[in-house]
Design a protein around this motif. Structure first.
Motif: not given
Length: 352
Positions: A47-53
């Motif tokens: 989820v964090v990876r998606e938010l950062a992207a």
């Protein structure tokens, strides 16, 4: 560049707060596996990876394995105010906090691990509370509280003076499972706790190699948090991709007088060979409940920034605070003032 590291916990596990932390300047998120299964943490890391992207921001994700550490088994808080005595059970069984004498189970102790004796101290968490052993029996002991705080859920325990320093290090089955589960997860690095030798780092990397068949190998960060680990900082730093200076457990192991010297040994050893160092625990803890940070916290954090440490790790300031973003905003402001940089670099470059 000094990276801002935020520990993920109940206070910042929603998409909204995680996104706000990224906007406030978090470079690295730390996921602690001491109380949460690795698979669950990996899903949140995605989820964090998606938010950062979506935000167009770089981010690195770190899994922190707990290592071999005694922990209480309580699933509810225990207020020590009014408690005159309690029982510690070393069979890893459930805790019973009802009745006039609470019974707390202790997990994480092997058959050969030392138990406290009559007269010994038991320190809870990072030193917030302490007990004194007054009676010892087979498999349990009776203790009296020396403080009146509130014991959190499944907090770690320390028995000052009872640890077998320098003994052979082994990964717990839980940590081995965590290392093997790294393949296919979004984590860029894994932290191994209580590192005291290069051999432990090498064995962690070997376990990772078994599972990661393609692509870069996750970085191995050695958490130095014992007097023996600090004394061996030279060899640990040469073997590891990074050092996490775990000041909480280090203070418990060294005592307050030798604590600064041990921290200095780790920082100097890592700098001598160019190994990145993250410094953690109780950097801006006062913000978890108060409005202004303590002056001593500001002095410590600003000094570490001026020294050029690779990362500063917030723990309860983000994991359990009422306003996690405020702590990150302050730390980012301090970084911009005392360690300004125009180039954002990766803390853990991909290892082939």
């Amino acid at each position: 560049m000094t990276h801002v590291v935020a520990t993920v916990g109940p206070a910042c596990s929603s998409r909204e707060v995680l996104g706000d932390l990224l906007k406030a300047g978090v470079d690295v998120f730390r996921f602690t596996a001491s109380k949460t299964p690795v698979a669950q943490l990996a899903a949140l890391a995605e989820v964090v990876r998606e938010l950062a992207a979506d935000l167009g921001l770089p981010v690195e994700l770190v899994l922190d394995l707990p290592g071999a550490k005694p922990r209480l088994t309580n699933d509810a808080y225990l207020d020590l105010a009014g408690v005159t005595e309690l029982v510690l059970r070393f069979d890893a069984g459930p805790s019973d906090l009802t009745g006039p004498v609470p019974r707390l189970g202790v997990s994480g102790l092997g058959p050969g691990d030392p138990r406290p004796s009559v007269g010994d101290l038991v320190v809870i968490g990072d030193g917030e509370d302490a007990l004194r052993i007054v009676e010892h029996a087979a498999g349990s002991c009776r203790a009296v509280p020396l403080t009146t705080g509130v014991i959190g859920i499944r907090r770690g325990l320390s028995f000052p003076g009872a640890r077998d320093a320098g003994g052979a290090q082994e990964f717990t089955p839980y940590d081995l499972a965590g290392l093997r589960a790294m393949a296919g997860t979004p984590f860029d690095a894994v932290v191994i706790s209580f590192a005291e030798s290069a051999d432990l780092v090498d064995r962690a990397r070997a376990v990772l190699s078994e599972g990661v068949r393609e692509g870069p190998l996750p970085s191995v960060v050695a958490k130095v948090e014992t007097a023996t680990g600090a004394a061996s900082a030279d060899e640990v730093a040469r073997a590891a991709d990074g050092i996490l200076l775990g000041r909480g457990d280090l203070l418990l192991d060294t005592g307050p007088v030798e604590f600064h010297a041990a921290c200095r040994r780790v920082l100097d050893a890592a700098r001598a060979i160019g190994c990145p160092v993250l410094v953690g625990t109780q950097l801006l803890t006062s913000l978890a409940a108060g409005w202004l940070p303590h002056r001593s916290e500001l002095a410590t954090v600003s000094g570490l920034l001026a020294e050029g440490v690779a990362g500063l790790m917030l723990s309860e300031e983000t994991a359990g605070a009422t306003d996690p973003v405020r702590a990150v905003t302050l730390l980012t402001g301090l970084r911009d003032r005392y360690a300004p940089t125009t180039v954002r670099t990766a803390l853990f470059p991909s290892r082939p």
